[in-house]
Write an enzyme that holds these catalytic residues in place. Sequence first.
Site, PDB file in Angstrom:
ATOM      1  N   MET A  92       6.262  25.438  -0.476  1.00  0.00           N
ATOM      2  CA  MET A  92       7.252  25.092   0.681  1.00  0.00           C
ATOM      3  C   MET A  92       6.658  24.262   1.567  1.00  0.00           C
ATOM      4  SD  MET A  92      10.233  25.790  -0.836  1.00  0.00           S
ATOM      5  CE  MET A  92      11.267  25.613   0.347  1.00  0.00           C
ATOM      6  N   HIS A 111      11.012  18.630  -8.289  1.00  0.00           N
ATOM      7  CA  HIS A 111      11.794  18.602  -7.006  1.00  0.00           C
ATOM      8  C   HIS A 111      13.197  18.585  -7.703  1.00  0.00           C
ATOM      9  CE1 HIS A 111      13.509  18.153  -3.000  1.00  0.00           C
ATOM     10  NE2 HIS A 111      14.303  17.012  -3.665  1.00  0.00           N
TER      11      HIS A 111
HETATM   12  C1  GRF Z   1      12.737  24.570  -7.708  1.00  0.00           C
HETATM   13  O1  GRF Z   1      14.040  24.406  -7.634  1.00  0.00           O
HETATM   14  C2  GRF Z   1      11.799  23.492  -7.289  1.00  0.00           C
HETATM   15  O2  GRF Z   1      12.368  22.214  -7.892  1.00  0.00           O
HETATM   16  C3  GRF Z   1      11.733  23.291  -6.034  1.00  0.00           C
HETATM   17  O3  GRF Z   1      11.731  24.938  -5.616  1.00  0.00           O
HETATM   18  C4  GRF Z   1      12.323  25.680  -6.606  1.00  0.00           C
HETATM   19  C5  GRF Z   1      11.426  26.695  -6.849  1.00  0.00           C
HETATM   20  O4  GRF Z   1      11.861  27.592  -7.930  1.00  0.00           O
HETATM   21  N1  GRF Z   1      10.608  22.667  -5.507  1.00  0.00           N
HETATM   22  P1  GRF Z   1      10.676  28.634  -8.494  1.00  0.00           P
HETATM   23  O5  GRF Z   1       9.873  29.157  -7.359  1.00  0.00           O
HETATM   24  O6  GRF Z   1       9.890  27.888  -9.454  1.00  0.00           O
HETATM   25  O7  GRF Z   1      11.668  29.737  -9.461  1.00  0.00           O
END
Ligand code: GRF
Length: 204
Positions: A92, A111
Amino acid sequence: MKILRLGVLASGRGSNLQAILDAIDAGQLAAEVVVVISDNGEARALERARLRGIPAIHINPARFPDKHTYEEAIVDTLKKHQVELVCLAGYMRLVGRVMLESFPNRIMNIHPSLLPAFPGLHAQQRALEYGVRYSGCTVHFVDEGMDTGPIILQAVVPVLAGDTPETLADRILEQEHRIYPEAIALYAAGRLELRGKRVYIKES
Ligand code: GRF
């Protein structure tokens, strides 16, 4: 066959990390996740890594004076584990110069939208509010912008009448879990060629 050494950066749940691990187990991806790093000590991604005996390292940005030194610590850890490709999986934070210069064109991200639409946070909710009929997900190389790097693979999903941000996110996530390992496999096979802003997929 050569095994690609992956370093995964994640801030939360880690379902994409899991999809990568599952693809490796299924023999669909000639790679090994050699380290998982998180900026969040509570991330479930770290737990998933530990369960498999993969080094799972919390690097707390609050313990560094600035982004530069924080990213130096990340790069040190990635290099120590001889990582060849860095995969952001729900990481993030915006990647900065230190990481980009240490791993040029060797950082990927997933994404949950059809980029260049809806970069940044809450992509699924914004797609729904905008009223698009289709959304999806994008795997791309990371550059200095927010979700602006060269596109590797995309998958399209329909937006349905009764969708909530959660139902749309779930439908997109299914596709994320399919195309992220696929994009990494293409990289591992040496089939991705970057020319300017475009990624060409070479025949195997
Ligand atoms: C996913 O939707 C990804 O596309 C975005 O953040 C979310 C992460 O989900 N960048 P996870 O931690 O892999 O379950």
